[in-house]
Design a protein around this motif. Sequence first.
Motif, PDB file in Angstrom:
ATOM      1  N   LEU A 276     -12.437   5.158   3.404  1.00 35.75           N
ATOM      2  CA  LEU A 276     -11.257   5.659   2.608  1.00 35.75           C
ATOM      3  C   LEU A 276     -10.254   5.806   3.634  1.00 35.75           C
ATOM      4  O   LEU A 276     -10.289   6.603   4.629  1.00 35.75           O
ATOM      5  N   ILE A 277      -9.094   5.270   3.243  1.00 34.68           N
ATOM      6  CA  ILE A 277      -7.837   5.313   4.494  1.00 34.68           C
ATOM      7  C   ILE A 277      -6.718   5.877   3.668  1.00 34.68           C
ATOM      8  O   ILE A 277      -6.370   5.642   2.374  1.00 34.68           O
ATOM      9  N   PHE A 278      -6.086   6.761   4.017  1.00 35.36           N
ATOM     10  CA  PHE A 278      -5.158   7.567   3.579  1.00 35.36           C
ATOM     11  C   PHE A 278      -3.883   7.419   4.321  1.00 35.36           C
ATOM     12  O   PHE A 278      -3.726   7.497   5.657  1.00 35.36           O
ATOM     13  N   ASP A 279      -2.855   7.381   3.674  1.00 41.57           N
ATOM     14  CA  ASP A 279      -1.479   7.431   4.228  1.00 41.57           C
ATOM     15  C   ASP A 279      -1.113   9.094   4.265  1.00 41.57           C
ATOM     16  O   ASP A 279      -1.951   9.820   3.943  1.00 41.57           O
ATOM     17  N   TRP A 280      -0.407   9.610   5.137  1.00 38.07           N
ATOM     18  CA  TRP A 280      -0.135  10.862   5.346  1.00 38.07           C
ATOM     19  C   TRP A 280       0.928  11.799   4.499  1.00 38.07           C
ATOM     20  O   TRP A 280       0.358  12.347   3.756  1.00 38.07           O
ATOM     21  N   ASP A 281       2.130  11.473   4.714  1.00 36.42           N
ATOM     22  CA  ASP A 281       3.381  12.299   4.176  1.00 36.42           C
ATOM     23  C   ASP A 281       3.386  11.986   2.666  1.00 36.42           C
ATOM     24  O   ASP A 281       3.149  10.444   2.405  1.00 36.42           O
ATOM     25  N   GLY A 282       3.384  12.587   1.792  1.00 35.35           N
ATOM     26  CA  GLY A 282       3.285  12.367   0.311  1.00 35.35           C
ATOM     27  C   GLY A 282       2.068  11.869  -0.221  1.00 35.35           C
ATOM     28  O   GLY A 282       1.737  11.899  -1.593  1.00 35.35           O
TER      29      GLY A 282
ATOM     30  N   ALA B  92     -13.584  -1.147   1.787  1.00 31.73           N
ATOM     31  CA  ALA B  92     -12.208  -0.125   2.037  1.00 31.73           C
ATOM     32  C   ALA B  92     -11.558   0.271   1.112  1.00 31.73           C
ATOM     33  O   ALA B  92     -11.139  -0.764   0.087  1.00 31.73           O
ATOM     34  N   LEU B  93     -10.857   1.194   0.589  1.00 34.95           N
ATOM     35  CA  LEU B  93      -9.835   1.904  -0.036  1.00 34.95           C
ATOM     36  C   LEU B  93      -8.667   2.432   0.397  1.00 34.95           C
ATOM     37  O   LEU B  93      -9.004   3.321   1.225  1.00 34.95           O
ATOM     38  N   MET B  94      -7.394   1.904   0.287  1.00 38.81           N
ATOM     39  CA  MET B  94      -6.173   2.670   0.840  1.00 38.81           C
ATOM     40  C   MET B  94      -5.578   3.395  -0.160  1.00 38.81           C
ATOM     41  O   MET B  94      -5.418   3.025  -1.573  1.00 38.81           O
TER      42      MET B  94
ATOM     43  N   GLY C 229      -2.302   5.558  -1.266  1.00 36.20           N
ATOM     44  CA  GLY C 229      -0.959   6.021  -0.950  1.00 36.20           C
ATOM     45  C   GLY C 229      -0.008   6.078  -1.715  1.00 36.20           C
ATOM     46  O   GLY C 229      -0.299   5.969  -2.998  1.00 36.20           O
ATOM     47  N   ASP C 230       1.397   6.653  -1.508  1.00 37.00           N
ATOM     48  CA  ASP C 230       2.300   7.095  -2.404  1.00 37.00           C
ATOM     49  C   ASP C 230       3.533   6.237  -2.603  1.00 37.00           C
ATOM     50  O   ASP C 230       4.481   6.391  -3.110  1.00 37.00           O
ATOM     51  N   SER C 231       3.410   5.135  -1.622  1.00 42.00           N
ATOM     52  CA  SER C 231       4.512   4.181  -1.649  1.00 42.00           C
ATOM     53  C   SER C 231       4.173   2.707  -1.788  1.00 42.00           C
ATOM     54  O   SER C 231       2.984   2.418  -1.751  1.00 42.00           O
ATOM     55  N   THR C 232       5.135   1.987  -2.377  1.00 43.60           N
ATOM     56  CA  THR C 232       4.748   0.506  -2.536  1.00 43.60           C
ATOM     57  C   THR C 232       4.292  -0.064  -1.132  1.00 43.60           C
ATOM     58  O   THR C 232       3.526  -1.174  -1.222  1.00 43.60           O
ATOM     59  N   PHE C 233       4.975   0.245  -0.125  1.00 38.96           N
ATOM     60  CA  PHE C 233       4.511  -0.326   1.240  1.00 38.96           C
ATOM     61  C   PHE C 233       2.970   0.103   1.297  1.00 38.96           C
ATOM     62  O   PHE C 233       2.319  -0.924   2.029  1.00 38.96           O
ATOM     63  N   ASP C 234       2.613   1.069   1.082  1.00 40.22           N
ATOM     64  CA  ASP C 234       1.125   1.364   1.105  1.00 40.22           C
ATOM     65  C   ASP C 234       0.169   0.391   0.591  1.00 40.22           C
ATOM     66  O   ASP C 234      -0.602  -0.279   0.760  1.00 40.22           O
ATOM     67  N   LEU C 235       0.857   0.350  -0.836  1.00 41.63           N
ATOM     68  CA  LEU C 235       0.067  -0.501  -1.791  1.00 41.63           C
ATOM     69  C   LEU C 235       0.025  -2.082  -1.485  1.00 41.63           C
ATOM     70  O   LEU C 235      -1.008  -2.742  -1.620  1.00 41.63           O
ATOM     71  N   LEU C 236       1.316  -2.666  -1.037  1.00 38.69           N
ATOM     72  CA  LEU C 236       1.332  -3.873  -0.449  1.00 38.69           C
ATOM     73  C   LEU C 236       0.695  -4.246   0.658  1.00 38.69           C
ATOM     74  O   LEU C 236       0.364  -5.317   0.930  1.00 38.69           O
ATOM     75  N   MET C 237       0.746  -3.241   1.488  1.00 34.92           N
ATOM     76  CA  MET C 237       0.017  -3.321   2.825  1.00 34.92           C
ATOM     77  C   MET C 237      -1.708  -3.609   2.547  1.00 34.92           C
ATOM     78  O   MET C 237      -2.330  -4.461   3.052  1.00 34.92           O
ATOM     79  N   ALA C 238      -2.091  -2.925   1.412  1.00 38.84           N
ATOM     80  CA  ALA C 238      -3.502  -2.987   0.974  1.00 38.84           C
ATOM     81  C   ALA C 238      -3.866  -4.346   0.458  1.00 38.84           C
ATOM     82  O   ALA C 238      -4.743  -5.119   0.961  1.00 38.84           O
ATOM     83  N   ARG C 239      -2.749  -4.793  -0.236  1.00 38.67           N
ATOM     84  CA  ARG C 239      -2.975  -6.190  -1.086  1.00 38.67           C
ATOM     85  C   ARG C 239      -2.882  -7.242   0.040  1.00 38.67           C
ATOM     86  O   ARG C 239      -3.834  -8.162   0.002  1.00 38.67           O
TER      87      ARG C 239
END
Length: 231
Positions: free
Chosen positions: A7-13, A163-165, A167-177
């Motif tokens: 499980l991979i997490f963004d931090w802020d937000g 793995a599962l990303m 996150g709270d931003s489109t940048f997180d989700l696009l990075m995972a994609r």
Amino acid sequence: MPDYRLLIFDWDGTLVDSIGRIVEAMHRAADVGGVPRRSDVEVRGIIGLELGRAIQTLYPELRDPACIEAFRRCYSEQYLALETEPSPLFDGVSESLEAFREQGYRLAVATGKGRHGLQRVLADKGWLDYFDVTRCADETASKPDPRMLHEILRHCRMEPAQALMVGDSTFDLLMARNAGMDAVAVGFGAQPLSVLRECAPRLAINQFNELRTWLDGQAAKRSIEVNEYVG
């Protein structure tokens, strides 16, 4: 059915309720730097990017690297002034992360923060050795480039399907994609779920505990499938 082990997490937000302070620090830095404030929505829209890239996105007129660096320093000073009391974890984060560890998941952080800033907040929470691996934007490529996820996967010897990303931003989700990885959209951070759903996340949540409930349900379904296959 996916068998997530990392499980991979963004931090802020995502883990920490810090978006309001990021927005305010950016506004204050604009005032000090003598440039127009951008709207709250515009500032929220760049959260997740490496700071220099975020500033360039908000203020494309700042072409001089020295001006961008001065704005970066000013923002950092303003943010630290607002962080005299560190931003709190969102409700359910601490308990859920402990449960994930007990269940055998490996945990990682992939953040747009710089290394110095992440180490400061990890130390404050007593989490310097909590995660298996952490990656920051100033030591790899900025989101949505998938490099930091590739580095985390190599460190943990995992495949993208494991793995599962989160996150709270489109940048997180696009990075995972871009990394070939499933993602969970968090609707209580920088961007609303109405925006994040456009990136087709595997799951969208409004409370952190929903992730734990969903993962428990996925594990139960896998167990049933295995028992039926064996039987």
